[in-house]
Write a protein that holds these residues in place. Structure first.
Motif, PDB file in Angstrom:
ATOM      1  N   UNK A 199      14.513  86.622  29.896  1.00 50.06           N
ATOM      2  CA  UNK A 199      14.456  85.551  30.956  1.00 50.06           C
ATOM      3  C   UNK A 199      15.575  84.517  30.679  1.00 50.06           C
ATOM      4  N   UNK A 200      16.038  84.175  31.931  1.00 48.37           N
ATOM      5  CA  UNK A 200      16.897  82.985  32.104  1.00 48.37           C
ATOM      6  C   UNK A 200      18.376  83.572  31.982  1.00 48.37           C
ATOM      7  N   UNK A 201      18.396  84.721  32.054  1.00 48.32           N
ATOM      8  CA  UNK A 201      19.538  85.412  32.164  1.00 48.32           C
ATOM      9  C   UNK A 201      20.465  85.123  33.305  1.00 48.32           C
ATOM     10  N   UNK A 202      19.848  84.897  34.412  1.00 48.09           N
ATOM     11  CA  UNK A 202      20.330  84.440  35.504  1.00 48.09           C
ATOM     12  C   UNK A 202      21.108  83.122  35.699  1.00 48.09           C
ATOM     13  N   UNK A 203      20.367  82.289  35.111  1.00 49.94           N
ATOM     14  CA  UNK A 203      20.613  80.985  35.133  1.00 49.94           C
ATOM     15  C   UNK A 203      21.867  80.551  34.276  1.00 49.94           C
ATOM     16  N   UNK A 204      21.805  81.225  33.046  1.00 50.15           N
ATOM     17  CA  UNK A 204      23.141  81.406  32.231  1.00 50.15           C
ATOM     18  C   UNK A 204      24.032  81.926  32.615  1.00 50.15           C
ATOM     19  N   UNK A 205      23.866  83.099  33.317  1.00 52.31           N
ATOM     20  CA  UNK A 205      24.997  83.900  33.910  1.00 52.31           C
ATOM     21  C   UNK A 205      25.865  82.844  34.913  1.00 52.31           C
ATOM     22  N   UNK A 206      24.861  82.295  35.804  1.00 54.36           N
ATOM     23  CA  UNK A 206      25.560  81.511  36.828  1.00 54.36           C
ATOM     24  C   UNK A 206      26.225  80.256  36.378  1.00 54.36           C
ATOM     25  N   UNK A 207      25.821  79.507  35.373  1.00 52.89           N
ATOM     26  CA  UNK A 207      26.333  78.463  34.851  1.00 52.89           C
ATOM     27  C   UNK A 207      27.911  78.610  33.993  1.00 52.89           C
ATOM     28  N   UNK A 208      27.838  80.004  33.306  1.00 54.79           N
ATOM     29  CA  UNK A 208      29.044  80.485  32.988  1.00 54.79           C
ATOM     30  C   UNK A 208      30.209  80.834  33.929  1.00 54.79           C
TER      31      UNK A 208
END
Length: 647
Positions: A416-425
């Motif tokens: 969970x939260x992979x999309x948000x972390x991926x987007x920030x990177x």
């Protein structure tokens, strides 16, 4: 939730993922969910035929039929079903569960593609083409303004897929409707539909909407569906609430089939692996191949059982030549042939070969188990991507891309939260103009490779997004993978000829400056599939009716740029540099002097060694660590002595 180890168990596969058999083994399940309300039955003028009436329901069913006919050839292992909602026709079959809600009718349960099922739909459409009221009498709409709750529609789709779709298939629902506000003013039904859709999505089902709009009645997704359907973009923060891409709204009803064919090919992930940014900091990703050549399907063997034909299953077994018995693959050893066989001709000691820590005797070959060979290949690294660091974007050269890249996208199922972390990177790397360096192992029986991670921002165009946001995973080449290109000085055309060529090139540019590959199918493959489709449905195939869309429109070319082409040709003929041919001298290839030991021995026994050249005799002696000095007779005597002592 299964671990990544369970997702990547493909030890029996020895081919690379680009092999078409990988895609043939994946199944696809599509459920057409079609609205049967009163507006879908409303008769309109047919856009193709004069004095013919049709309706949106007829077009939707015809599109479903065309997709099924296509899958008979390109996806015979796939499954398709049709569910109609907002109809009063009850379900006659008792095989469905009680969760099939009222006012929904399962016309075709989820089942593998079959020609008789499609032919039944074809007969219904033929009857509806002659009498437009057939569909209304067959699937009567719900009376008045009473509509079926969309939450119940999604629930019915969920249970139909659960009962009939294969567990390992990629499941999708094609939602077709022309009603942009099925429940006006009811927030309770809206929230119920969204909650049910979230449950459907979490079970691995993807919803593809097709909203039908007409000039008289435009479709506004913001009234209901923008609050129900889930966004699929990475940049969720950038999407405005209540707005969906305009590409899902079909303004012309005859565009429904073309849109369906675009969405019909499932987005199958090549791998699902973890992405390690640091120790203990992991997110989930999926990898997709952007370019894959579509080829003819593999041939199959059939067994004639009298009343039917069944596909013959095939498997590979390993036999012991001495005992003529099947050998378990787990007991097989792997090795390589190096040098000449042992002089004593003895076999390898199996016990020594199977031991964990063993010393190979002199003159014996080393053997390894399957786990050991896999360890050599993978370096005992688990499948995943590990971030090593960053570099400036200008340090990635054009020649570094020597292999097909892979597009990676976040996966929320595992972490969970992979999309948000991926987007920030992604945003940070784009802002700082950086690329990432990673060590990637995409599957268990592959080798780890160093890759460049190139960020790509989402690009919007008129009618919806064109390129999604994500990273391109580019395998970096080794030093010997790059060859220096030969630099040759060529004649340069003068500016007059360049201007003349640019004039007709501007007249023949592709429309909108883009090339849609789906609009120009491979003619050889399309011709092959058309023949198979006609054979499957027992239809007459007319080769003259086949249209090759890749043929250039010569009449249109001459009309647009014929005069400019003639002017450019005249200027080209009058230029002296265009008629000069540069003479290229070829390089003489060195003769092959290699002669194997078997040929040398046979000529020695026949007494014909003198027929060989001196360089061949010297090459054989050099390979056997023997002196190469002396005349030809000395070389022949030396070879004869060596052969006599090494029989």
């Amino acid at each position: 939730m299964p671990t990544y180890d369970d997702w990547n168990v493909i030890d029996d596969e020895e081919e690379e993922l680009q092999d078409p058999s990988f895609f043939e083994g994946k199944r696809d399940a599509i459920l057409f969910c079609i609205d049967c309300s009163e507006p879908m039955h409303e008769l309109r003028d047919d856009p193709k035929y004069e004095d013919v009436k049709t309706c949106h329901l007829f077009t939707a069913l015809e599109s479903a039929m065309q997709i099924q006919k296509k899958k008979v050839v390109v996806g015979p292992n796939d499954a398709v079903g049709i569910v109609l909602f907002n109809t009063t026709r009850p379900n006659e079959s008792k095989g469905h569960t009680s969760e099939i809600k009222k006012n929904s009718y399962v016309y075709q349960p989820i089942a593998p593609i079959s020609a008789p099922t499609i032919q039944e739909l074809i007969r219904l459409l033929d009857a509806a083409r002659e009498d437009p009221e057939v569909l209304r009498s067959t699937f009567p709409p719900t009376p008045g303004i009473k509509k079926m709750p969309m939450g119940d529609v999604i629930t019915s789709c969920n249970w139909v897929l659960r009962d009939g779709a294969p567990k390992t298939a990629s499941k999708r629902v094609f939602l077709i409707t022309d009603d942009d506000d099925p429940h006006p003013g009811s927030k309770q039904l809206l929230m119920s539909a969204r909650t049910t859709l979230v449950d459907l999505t979490q079970s691995g089902v993807q919803v593809e909407p097709f909203f039908i709009a007409t000039p008289e009645k435009p479709f506004d997704p913001s009234k209901f569906y923008s609050s129900v359907l889930l966004p699929s973009s990475v940049n969720d923060d950038d999407t405005k609430d209540g707005v969906l891409p305009e590409s899902i709204s079909i303004t012309r009803i005859d565009d429904l089939l073309s849109q369906m064919r675009f969405h019909e090919v499932p987005k199958r992930a090549l791998f699902s692996i973890p992405f390690q940014l640091a120790n203990g900091f992991v997110l989930g990703i999926k990898g997709y191949g952007l370019v894959t050549e579509q080829k003819k399907g593999s041939y199959k063997y059939f067994v004639d059982l009298g009343d039917r034909m069944e596909v013959a299953g095939s498997r590979t077994v390993y036999l012991d030549e001495d005992n003529q018995a099947e050998v378990d693959k787990s007991n097989m050893l792997f090795g390589m042939s190096l040098g000449a066989p042992p002089l004593d001709g003895s076999d390898d000691d199996s016990e020594a070969a199977m031991s964990t820590a063993r010393a190979v005797p002199v003159g014996r070959r080393p053997f390894y188990t399957a786990d050991e060979t896999r360890s050599f290949r993978t370096l005992d690294i688990e499948p995943g991507i590990r971030l090593l660091g960053f570099k400036d974007r200008n340090e990635l050269a054009f020649e570094d891309n020597v292999k097909h890249s892979t597009f990676i996208f976040p996966d929320e199922i595992k972490y969970a939260g992979s999309k948000r972390t991926f987007t920030a990177l992604l945003k940070s790397m784009i802002a700082k103009k950086k690329i990432g360096l990673v060590l990637a192992l995409t599957r268990r029986n592959a080798s780890p490779v160093f890759c460049a991670m190139l960020p790509q921002d989402e690009k919007d165009e008129e009618g919806g997004w064109n390129e999604p946001a994500g990273f391109h995973l580019i395998p970096l080449p080794f030093a010997d993978d790059i060859r220096a290109a030969p630099l040759e000085e060529a004649f340069r055309a003068p500016d007059e000829i360049k201007d003349a060529a640019r004039a007709w090139i501007d007249k023949l540019c592709v429309k909108n400056g883009t090339y849609p590959p789906d609009s120009y199918p491979n003619p050889a493959l399309a011709y092959h599939n058309a023949q198979l489709q006609a054979s499957a449905f027992r239809e007459d195939f007319d080769p003259e009716s086949f249209e090759d869309l890749t043929k250039p429109p010569l009449d249109l070319i001459h009309k647009r740029a014929g005069t400019l082409l003639k002017e450019w040709k005249k200027a080209l003929i009058s230029d002296e540099s265009a008629n000069v041919v540069v003479a290229v001298t070829g390089t003489k290839r060195k003769a092959d002097v290699n002669v194997d030991e078997a040929e040398i021995r046979s000529k020695h026994e026949a007494g014909t060694l003198a027929k060989l050249r001196v360089d061949q005799l010297k090459d054989f002696l050099k390979n056997k660590s023997q002196p190469v000095s002396g005349k030809k007779a000395d070389l022949i005597d030396r070879i004869g002595e060596w052969l006599d002592t090494h029989e």
